[in-house]
Design a protein around this motif. Structure first.
Motif, PDB file in Angstrom:
ATOM      1  N   MET A   1       0.850  -1.192   0.000  1.00 21.34           N
ATOM      2  CA  MET A   1       0.000   0.000   0.000  1.00 21.34           C
ATOM      3  C   MET A   1       0.882   1.237   0.000  1.00 21.34           C
ATOM      4  SD  MET A   1      -2.926   1.163   2.771  1.00 21.34           S
ATOM      5  CE  MET A   1      -1.859   2.079   3.898  1.00 21.34           C
ATOM      6  N   VAL A   2       0.476   2.225  -0.761  1.00 21.45           N
ATOM      7  CA  VAL A   2       1.184   3.502  -0.816  1.00 21.45           C
ATOM      8  C   VAL A   2       0.212   4.604  -0.401  1.00 21.45           C
ATOM      9  CG1 VAL A   2       2.378   5.165  -2.284  1.00 21.45           C
ATOM     10  CG2 VAL A   2       2.732   2.718  -2.640  1.00 21.45           C
ATOM     11  N   ALA A   3       0.616   5.415   0.574  1.00 17.55           N
ATOM     12  CA  ALA A   3      -0.213   6.528   1.043  1.00 17.55           C
ATOM     13  C   ALA A   3       0.404   7.844   0.593  1.00 17.55           C
ATOM     14  CB  ALA A   3      -0.333   6.495   2.560  1.00 17.55           C
ATOM     15  N   VAL A   4      -0.405   8.695  -0.043  1.00 16.33           N
ATOM     16  CA  VAL A   4       0.042  10.009  -0.502  1.00 16.33           C
ATOM     17  C   VAL A   4      -0.805  11.069   0.192  1.00 16.33           C
ATOM     18  CG1 VAL A   4       0.424  11.514  -2.490  1.00 16.33           C
ATOM     19  CG2 VAL A   4       0.677   9.039  -2.735  1.00 16.33           C
ATOM     20  N   ILE A   5      -0.144  11.988   0.896  1.00 18.61           N
ATOM     21  CA  ILE A   5      -0.851  13.008   1.677  1.00 18.61           C
ATOM     22  C   ILE A   5      -0.669  14.383   1.038  1.00 18.61           C
ATOM     23  CG2 ILE A   5      -1.065  14.121   3.929  1.00 18.61           C
ATOM     24  CD1 ILE A   5       0.097  11.623   5.192  1.00 18.61           C
ATOM     25  N   HIS A   6      -1.778  15.078   0.839  1.00 20.32           N
ATOM     26  CA  HIS A   6      -1.749  16.465   0.369  1.00 20.32           C
ATOM     27  C   HIS A   6      -2.514  17.319   1.376  1.00 20.32           C
ATOM     28  CE1 HIS A   6      -0.478  16.198  -4.060  1.00 20.32           C
ATOM     29  NE2 HIS A   6      -0.184  15.048  -3.473  1.00 20.32           N
ATOM     30  N   THR A   7      -2.014  18.504   1.623  1.00 17.47           N
ATOM     31  CA  THR A   7      -2.708  19.433   2.511  1.00 17.47           C
ATOM     32  C   THR A   7      -2.956  20.739   1.776  1.00 17.47           C
ATOM     33  OG1 THR A   7      -0.606  20.266   3.400  1.00 17.47           O
ATOM     34  CG2 THR A   7      -1.639  18.427   4.573  1.00 17.47           C
ATOM     35  N   SER A   8      -4.022  21.436   2.158  1.00 18.62           N
ATOM     36  CA  SER A   8      -4.337  22.702   1.515  1.00 18.62           C
ATOM     37  C   SER A   8      -5.258  23.508   2.418  1.00 18.62           C
ATOM     38  CB  SER A   8      -5.007  22.480   0.153  1.00 18.62           C
ATOM     39  OG  SER A   8      -6.329  22.003   0.320  1.00 18.62           O
ATOM     40  N   SER A   9      -5.689  24.639   1.908  1.00 19.08           N
ATOM     41  CA  SER A   9      -6.630  25.491   2.638  1.00 19.08           C
ATOM     42  C   SER A   9      -7.944  25.622   1.869  1.00 19.08           C
ATOM     43  CB  SER A   9      -6.013  26.889   2.843  1.00 19.08           C
ATOM     44  OG  SER A   9      -5.685  27.467   1.588  1.00 19.08           O
ATOM     45  N   ARG A  10      -8.182  24.712   0.913  1.00 22.95           N
ATOM     46  CA  ARG A  10      -9.342  24.849   0.032  1.00 22.95           C
ATOM     47  C   ARG A  10     -10.181  23.579   0.079  1.00 22.95           C
ATOM     48  NH1 ARG A  10      -7.512  27.518  -5.551  1.00 22.95           N
ATOM     49  NH2 ARG A  10      -9.712  28.118  -5.491  1.00 22.95           N
ATOM     50  N   LEU A  11     -10.953  23.444   1.113  1.00 20.04           N
ATOM     51  CA  LEU A  11     -11.790  22.264   1.314  1.00 20.04           C
ATOM     52  C   LEU A  11     -12.771  22.070   0.163  1.00 20.04           C
ATOM     53  CD1 LEU A  11     -13.054  19.957   2.986  1.00 20.04           C
ATOM     54  CD2 LEU A  11     -14.452  21.701   4.135  1.00 20.04           C
ATOM     55  N   ARG A  12     -13.434  23.138  -0.242  1.00 17.37           N
ATOM     56  CA  ARG A  12     -14.455  23.023  -1.288  1.00 17.37           C
ATOM     57  C   ARG A  12     -13.866  22.461  -2.588  1.00 17.37           C
ATOM     58  NH1 ARG A  12     -19.548  25.245  -2.235  1.00 17.37           N
ATOM     59  NH2 ARG A  12     -19.418  26.414  -0.276  1.00 17.37           N
ATOM     60  N   SER A  13     -12.683  22.921  -2.967  1.00 17.85           N
ATOM     61  CA  SER A  13     -12.051  22.446  -4.195  1.00 17.85           C
ATOM     62  C   SER A  13     -11.696  20.969  -4.104  1.00 17.85           C
ATOM     63  CB  SER A  13     -10.787  23.262  -4.487  1.00 17.85           C
ATOM     64  OG  SER A  13     -11.112  24.607  -4.755  1.00 17.85           O
TER      65      SER A  13
END
Length: 424
Positions: A1-13
């Protein structure tokens, strides 16, 4: 399994990205964790409002949306129930078990995978630290899940999937006999990769220090539809004596390549193979305004996709080609769509924040986030659950301005200093 994490400030998008897949029939929302209703009973607004109410508890934290993809080996046939169970176990392992989260199963790639949308803002207004989340908690949790659910380990697949093979065929002028080295490269590439133009073919050949030269406009080579194969040095410059296509026993001539171009173009799996590249680009750029082109290239390369860019003398990007070493497919950016072309990618990426001479020393990669906070996961609310404080319907309704502010965020009121009373 490979986990890729992205973070942002744009929940709606981020939510729109997954909901668009759902509308196209390429995804399904299989689980709504810490929601008052089941996933199939929720509208888009209800999915959005539940998490937005949590974000409203801490308006100082800008990076407040976490978007995770869990990717599994193509050989693994996992049911929706198993994917939901793995997602819950993953969230618990990284300290997000009490966070509202939506789990989407995506079905537009050649391998099973899910996307998880959640937030690092807790029910008491504090935040979960995202610093080194992927390197520490996520990596440890991934290994535990691979054992508990008997999954293919990421370490077992990483090398064979993402490394160009065989490495020994890479032609280096002066170190191997030129014709033999070029022949080894050509046989490997022509048999394994699917390309439809000379530019796409060169995008792969260049990875092995080989180039197919069809000559400049009006040249004798171009007029006679000839091809010369050359060795490239480490800087991409053509060196040594060129070898004519007709000198190789398998005849990689212009005429034979045209037949191969047409055959690859008519391949029924070509459209499906293109989805993986588009998905990786969209997942990296969707809802973000801080990804430069070098950073995008770096992220794609980690997932087995090489990006070949072409610039004019002024340094302006005019062409882009993607080479997917997992599916062995090559695509010109414009073939995938306007938003994946050179112009589209330029518009979607920010200007490179690091000068060219600093790129070698500056690590450009995927950042999990820079938020820092202390403390472990604490109880939701003040000794009770959020649902006890608010009705279930209110959790799915829009946030009202000034509706609720945690006591941790309230500024202490200044006490007015009373003047000294003097009695006579």
């Amino acid at each position: 399994m490979v986990a890729v994490i992205h973070t942002s400030s744009r929940l709606r998008s981020v939510l729109h990205y997954n909901e668009n897949k759902l509308e196209q029939g390429h995804a399904e929302c299989i689980s709504a964790i810490n929601y008052p209703k089941d996933a199939d009973s929720l509208s888009f607004d209800q999915k959005l409002n539940r998490i937005q109410r949590q974000l409203a508890l801490n308006k100082r934290t800008k990076v407040n949306t976490v978007h995770v993809s869990l990717n599994f080996d193509p050989s693994e046939k996992l049911s929706k129930e198993q994917l939901a169970e793995i997602s819950i176990a993953y969230l618990k392992g990284i300290g997000f078990e009490k966070q509202p989260a939506l789990v989407y199963e995506h079905r537009d790639a050649g391998h099973p995978h899910v996307h998880i949308v959640t937030t690092n803002i807790k029910a008491d207004g504090s935040r979960i630290s995202l610093h080194n989340l992927g390197k520490n908690q996520s990596a440890k949790t991934r290994k535990e899940i691979e054992i508990d659910f008997v999954l293919v380990r990421a370490q077992d697949r990483k090398t064979q999937e993402f490394t160009l093979k065989p490495v020994s065929i890479k032609a280096e002028y002066g170190k191997s006999e030129t014709k033999k080295a070029i022949a080894n490269v050509l046989e490997k590439v022509l048999n394994d990769y699917k390309f439809t133009t000379m530019g796409e073919l060169n995008a792969v050949l260049n990875q092995y220090n080989v180039a197919a030269d069809i000559g400049s406009e009006g040249s004798r080579i171009r007029t006679n539809n000839g091809i010369l194969y050359r060795v490239l040095d480490k800087n991409g410059n053509r060196v040594g004596v060129p070898i004519k296509a007709s000198d190789f026993h398998f005849k990689p001539t212009h005429r034979n390549l045209k037949v191969r171009f047409l055959y690859n173009e008519m391949n029924p799996n070509r459209t499906k193979d293109s989805l993986r590249i588009k998905n990786r680009i969209d997942f990296t750029l969707y809802g973000k305004q801080n990804v430069s082109l070098p950073r995008l290239i770096n992220i794609l390369q980690k997932d087995g996709i090489d990006t070949v860019i072409r610039k004019n003398e002024e340094g302006k990007l005019y062409g882009i080609t993607y080479c997917d070493h997992r599916t062995k497919c090559v695509f010109n950016g414009s073939e995938l769509g306007k938003q994946y072309s050179a112009k589209g990618i330029t518009e979607r990426c920010i200007e490179d924040p690091f000068p060219l001479h600093q790129q070698k020393s500056q690590r450009i990669g995927m950042e999990v986030g820079k938020a820092a906070s202390s403390g472990n996961v604490c109880q939701v609310g003040n000794g009770g659950s959020l649902e006890k404080e608010k009705s279930l319907d209110s959790l799915l309704s829009p946030v009202k301005e000034g509706e609720y502010t945690p006591h941790q965020l309230k500024k202490p009121k200044r006490k007015k200093q009373k003047g000294l009373s003097m009695g006579f």
